[in-house]
Write an enzyme that holds these catalytic residues in place. Structure first.
Site, PDB file in Angstrom:
ATOM      1  N   ARG A   1       9.374  16.302   3.475  1.00  0.00           N
ATOM      2  CA  ARG A   1       9.063  17.066   4.680  1.00  0.00           C
ATOM      3  C   ARG A   1       9.337  18.563   4.501  1.00  0.00           C
ATOM      4  O   ARG A   1       8.587  19.397   5.003  1.00  0.00           O
ATOM      5  CB  ARG A   1       9.878  16.499   5.835  1.00  0.00           C
ATOM      6  CG  ARG A   1       9.418  15.111   6.174  1.00  0.00           C
ATOM      7  CD  ARG A   1      10.317  14.396   7.112  1.00  0.00           C
ATOM      8  NE  ARG A   1       9.598  13.242   7.658  1.00  0.00           N
ATOM      9  CZ  ARG A   1       9.975  12.583   8.730  1.00  0.00           C
ATOM     10  NH1 ARG A   1      11.060  12.932   9.389  1.00  0.00           N
ATOM     11  NH2 ARG A   1       9.272  11.567   9.172  1.00  0.00           N
TER      12      ARG A   1
ATOM     13  N   GLY B   1       8.495   8.000  16.714  1.00  0.00           N
ATOM     14  CA  GLY B   1       7.349   7.252  16.192  1.00  0.00           C
ATOM     15  C   GLY B   1       7.727   5.842  15.768  1.00  0.00           C
ATOM     16  O   GLY B   1       6.868   5.032  15.454  1.00  0.00           O
TER      17      GLY B   1
HETATM   18  P1  FAD Z   1      19.493   9.550  20.322  1.00  0.00           P
HETATM   19  O1  FAD Z   1      18.528   8.428  20.310  1.00  0.00           O
HETATM   20  O2  FAD Z   1      18.965  10.916  20.534  1.00  0.00           O
HETATM   21  O3  FAD Z   1      20.566   9.189  21.437  1.00  0.00           O
HETATM   22  C1  FAD Z   1      21.651  10.038  21.735  1.00  0.00           C
HETATM   23  C2  FAD Z   1      21.952   9.897  23.207  1.00  0.00           C
HETATM   24  O4  FAD Z   1      23.197  10.543  23.507  1.00  0.00           O
HETATM   25  C3  FAD Z   1      20.896  10.565  24.089  1.00  0.00           C
HETATM   26  O5  FAD Z   1      20.438   9.674  25.054  1.00  0.00           O
HETATM   27  C4  FAD Z   1      21.646  11.754  24.690  1.00  0.00           C
HETATM   28  O6  FAD Z   1      21.166  12.122  25.959  1.00  0.00           O
HETATM   29  C5  FAD Z   1      23.053  11.216  24.744  1.00  0.00           C
HETATM   30  N1  FAD Z   1      24.079  12.265  24.830  1.00  0.00           N
HETATM   31  C6  FAD Z   1      24.118  13.437  24.166  1.00  0.00           C
HETATM   32  N2  FAD Z   1      25.216  14.143  24.521  1.00  0.00           N
HETATM   33  C7  FAD Z   1      25.877  13.390  25.431  1.00  0.00           C
HETATM   34  C8  FAD Z   1      27.069  13.575  26.185  1.00  0.00           C
HETATM   35  N3  FAD Z   1      27.807  14.695  26.080  1.00  0.00           N
HETATM   36  N4  FAD Z   1      27.468  12.610  27.035  1.00  0.00           N
HETATM   37  C9  FAD Z   1      26.730  11.475  27.177  1.00  0.00           C
HETATM   38  N5  FAD Z   1      25.575  11.261  26.518  1.00  0.00           N
HETATM   39  C10 FAD Z   1      25.165  12.199  25.640  1.00  0.00           C
HETATM   40  N6  FAD Z   1      13.069   8.550  12.815  1.00  0.00           N
HETATM   41  C11 FAD Z   1      12.595   7.521  12.083  1.00  0.00           C
HETATM   42  O7  FAD Z   1      13.336   6.936  11.300  1.00  0.00           O
HETATM   43  N7  FAD Z   1      11.295   7.107  12.236  1.00  0.00           N
HETATM   44  C12 FAD Z   1      10.419   7.726  13.090  1.00  0.00           C
HETATM   45  O8  FAD Z   1       9.266   7.312  13.208  1.00  0.00           O
HETATM   46  C13 FAD Z   1      10.907   8.830  13.848  1.00  0.00           C
HETATM   47  N8  FAD Z   1      10.090   9.487  14.710  1.00  0.00           N
HETATM   48  C14 FAD Z   1      10.606  10.468  15.489  1.00  0.00           C
HETATM   49  C15 FAD Z   1       9.785  11.094  16.430  1.00  0.00           C
HETATM   50  C16 FAD Z   1      10.316  12.036  17.302  1.00  0.00           C
HETATM   51  C17 FAD Z   1       9.437  12.692  18.329  1.00  0.00           C
HETATM   52  C18 FAD Z   1      11.694  12.390  17.209  1.00  0.00           C
HETATM   53  C19 FAD Z   1      12.295  13.404  18.147  1.00  0.00           C
HETATM   54  C20 FAD Z   1      12.501  11.810  16.261  1.00  0.00           C
HETATM   55  C21 FAD Z   1      11.974  10.836  15.396  1.00  0.00           C
HETATM   56  N9  FAD Z   1      12.774  10.222  14.434  1.00  0.00           N
HETATM   57  C22 FAD Z   1      12.272   9.195  13.700  1.00  0.00           C
HETATM   58  C23 FAD Z   1      14.221  10.531  14.347  1.00  0.00           C
HETATM   59  C24 FAD Z   1      14.990   9.495  15.141  1.00  0.00           C
HETATM   60  O9  FAD Z   1      14.259   9.146  16.291  1.00  0.00           O
HETATM   61  C25 FAD Z   1      16.373  10.002  15.566  1.00  0.00           C
HETATM   62  O10 FAD Z   1      17.064  10.518  14.471  1.00  0.00           O
HETATM   63  C26 FAD Z   1      17.173   8.853  16.151  1.00  0.00           C
HETATM   64  O11 FAD Z   1      16.451   8.228  17.189  1.00  0.00           O
HETATM   65  C27 FAD Z   1      18.512   9.353  16.687  1.00  0.00           C
HETATM   66  O12 FAD Z   1      19.150   8.269  17.295  1.00  0.00           O
HETATM   67  P2  FAD Z   1      20.600   8.455  17.916  1.00  0.00           P
HETATM   68  O13 FAD Z   1      20.960   7.203  18.575  1.00  0.00           O
HETATM   69  O14 FAD Z   1      21.495   9.019  16.892  1.00  0.00           O
HETATM   70  O15 FAD Z   1      20.382   9.606  19.003  1.00  0.00           O
END
Ligand code: FAD
Length: 642
Positions: free
Chosen positions: A469, A189
């Protein structure tokens, strides 16, 4: 440091991997059952995520010559891989037996359904084309490359780290297991929490209840740092009151103390303080890269304060587009469909990553300075959910998830194998906002916390809708069928074309039967089959409290508009697994910490893969800011490593 020429060479190598893959598909032997068509171009459409997806398909007498997606309203960024890859795979394989693109399955299925319709119109043999298997792609050669910084995961944290490390002069390679970048970040979001004096000057002072501040100040401190922060908050708040400012009070310390208390003091206060002191800088950095946010803040569900920033672009595409624009302009290689399996350790230092490429080939990337794990959480890994869950009755497959399919906790497993300590693994966040069919957040009609109520199947309110939450989800589990209705009015949707936080207009949701619309509360009650008198009373009580602006019977303090203006809307929601607060232990430089408390040289982590920031309960809007703040810290730390 790696030269620009060498980076280009790696880019070419990646392009070659993709080209080899496509060539492998193109050389697929002819159809086992050769389809025959009435030559010509046919059109059809099918329902996607955002409405109809229209395709045109050209046939010769013997082949599917081309497939084009002519029109669609799918979310850019999220659906791109489906729109690009599904048509070419159909043509290359002369088949309808094409895998959907993970993370864009609804768009993929819409394209396949529309093409199937065209095949029917052209007199083709649909069952034969659906049964036809595409020959396995030949395994490409193994790849070995080197960069200063190797990043696992192309979501928000990984791409923020990639941009930052590159800005600091390092060469970077990013590995991503999915066919597209973005992870959970792109489908989020997008709400981003930060104290922000300029934007919050536009929020009314009464949007922030004084009682909340006084409770934080007077709580028994857990440590010297906690006591210092309370004293600072007291000083900041007194200065604000003395200034006569009309806007909403906020500060990095208030944000930090709400994060700490909102996570039951389980979080690491040093990590939290460091984080909230940098969130505004994160907004400014994104703006310097071209990203745009709205001029005002709102309160996303569970944020507890009006400090959530909303990007102008839909969902999380604003963040990912901003990063990929920089990444393309600077030719940083991002290797898609490349799954990291192991952090390579040498003499106690992380020196690279072993991965499996798109054709099953071995990919080895050596890291001269550091490896950053940014693989996100494990909400989609049911085995891990069950292994670590201590606080919910069950997190088995009966509870759906909002997450993308790649959120399987790989980085936690790889980090632990490299010696990392894990913290807070039992803290798994559920939301009360899942779609009853899929568990996703799509179709969620709430715009912000202040203007909507939740009612159960009896039409009665049952919880403070501005609460944490976990509190709201626990309360929902106590209701009949663990199902509730979100009820709101025209204040949230001034027109039928107004979109929710997931790029869907309210008219589309009503037309699809995912939301209900009525001119009176009684008519709405009839549609959603709840007792009208109960719903009318719930709304009337809520409206009285909006006027009084006092704590209501459920403890609610966050209000803006009454629910008193037609049309009225309702949408059903259920509990869904959303976020995993635990993960790899890190310090404030995003260095990974081992089980004896020592830094693991060369190993960094950022984003949802880490533990310690959110404690037992993440505040809504705190995760995206985490990806930006800590993604940047990890990128800078790795780039500065010797
Ligand atoms: P991600 O963005 O999930 O990226 C991790 C990446 O690593 C992915 O692309 C994955 O495919 C890749 N990966 C995984 N394993 C491997 C591997 N072995 N080798 C290579 N690549 C790999 N948070 C907020 O603060 N505000 C919001 O409004 C909000 N809304 C949300 C709505 C939804 C529907 C969801 C699901 C989450 C929301 N969140 C929100 C939470 C937030 O989006 C996530 O916590 C955050 O985006 C995580 O970011 P990240 O970079 O850690 O992981």
């Amino acid at each position: 440091m790696q030269s620009k020429k060498r980076i280009r060479a790696i880019g070419v190598a990646v392009a070659l991997i993709v080209a080899t893959l496509l060539a492998g598909c193109a050389q697929t032997p002819a159809a086992t059952a050769k389809a025959a068509f009435k030559a010509g171009t046919y059109t059809a459409s099918a329902k996607g995520m955002g409405g109809d997806v229209a395709v045109s398909v050209t046939f010769s007498a013997t082949d599917i010559v081309s497939v084009k997606v002519d029109q669609h309203k799918e979310t850019p960024g999220v659906s791109d891989a489906a729109i690009k890859n599904i048509p070419s795979k159909i043509v290359q394989g002369q088949t309808l037996n094409v895998d959907v693109v993970a993370g864009a399955s609804v768009s993929s299925r819409a394209i396949l359904a529309a093409v199937e319709e065209c095949v029917k119109k052209a007199g083709g043999d649909v069952p034969a084309l659906k049964a036809k298997k595409v020959a396995a792609v030949a395994k490409a050669a193994d790849v070995t490359e080197t960069a200063d910084v190797v990043i696992i995961g192309a979501g928000g944290a990984g791409l923020a780290a990639a941009v930052t490390a590159h800005q600091a002069g390092s060469s970077v390679i990013v590995l991503e297991k999915m066919p597209k970048v973005g992870g959970n970040t792109i489908i989020s979001g997008a709400a981003y929490n930060s104290a922000d004096p300029a934007r919050q000057a536009l929020s009314p002072a009464e949007a922030g209840p004084e009682a909340t501040i006084q409770t934080l100040i007077s709580a028994k401190p857990a440590s010297d740092l906690h006591a210092q922060m309370q004293a600072q908050l007291k000083k900041d708040y007194e200065a604000y009151k003395a200034s006569g400012a009309k806007g909403l009070f906020d500060s990095p310390i208030l944000h930090a103390l709400q994060t700490y208390e909102g996570g039951d003091r389980v979080g690491d206060l040093a990590l939290i303080k460091n984080y909230t002191s940098r969130t505004l800088d994160g907004v400014k950095w994104l703006e310097s890269l071209g990203m745009k946010f709205n001029d005002t803040c709102f309160t996303v569900l569970g944020a507890l304060w009006q400090r959530s920033h909303k990007p102008v672009k839909p969902l999380g595409t604003g963040y990912i587009d901003t990063y990929t624009t920089y990444i393309s302009a600077n030719k940083i290689p991002v290797m898609l469909e490349t799954t990291a399996k192991k952090v390579i350790m040498k003499n106690g230092r992380a020196v690279g990553v072993e991965a499996v490429g798109p054709t099953g080939n071995k990919i080895t990337i050596n890291a001269k300075k550091g490896v950053i794990i940014a693989t996100g959480g494990f909400a989609k890994n049911i085995e891990m959910r069950q292994k670590y869950n201590k606080h919910w009755k069950t997190l088995d497959a009966s509870i759906m998830s909002t997450n993308h399919p790649g959120a399987t906790g790989d980085g936690i497993v790889m980090g632990e194998a490299a010696g990392a300590d894990l913290v807070g693994m039992e803290w798994i966040q559920l939301l009360p906002m899942g779609d009853p069919q899929t568990g996703s957040l799509s179709g969620n009609i709430e715009q912000g916390v202040e203007d909507r109520i939740f009612v159960n199947k009896q039409g009665n309110r049952f919880v403070d809708e501005g609460a944490r939450r976990d509190t709201m989800t626990n309360a929902l589990f106590q209701q009949e069928g663990s199902t509730m209705w979100v009820v709101l009015d025209k204040h949230s949707y001034p027109t039928g074309a107004t979109k929710n936080n997931f790029n869907e207009t309210i008219d589309e949701l009503v037309a699809a039967g995912r939301a209900y619309k009525a001119d009176t509360i009684e008519a709405l009650a009839a549609q959603i089959k709840v007792p009208a008198a109960n719903l009318a009373k719930a709304v009337a009580d809520f409206n009285a409290n909006v006027d009084a602006k006092t704590k209501d019977a459920f403890g609610r303090t966050l209000y803006s508009h009454k629910i008193d203006t037609a049309p009225y809307y309702a949408g059903a929601r259920v509990p869904t697994v959303h976020h995993t607060m635990g993960g790899v232990k890190v310090n404030t430089d995003c260095q990974v910490i081992d089980k004896s408390g020592k830094i693991i040289a060369g190993l960094y982590a950022a984003g949802e893969v880490t533990g310690g920031l959110h404690g037992s309960n993440r505040l809504g809007g705190n995760a995206l800011a985490d990806t930006v703040v800590n993604g940047r810290i990890a990128g800078a730390s790795a780039a500065a490593a010797k």
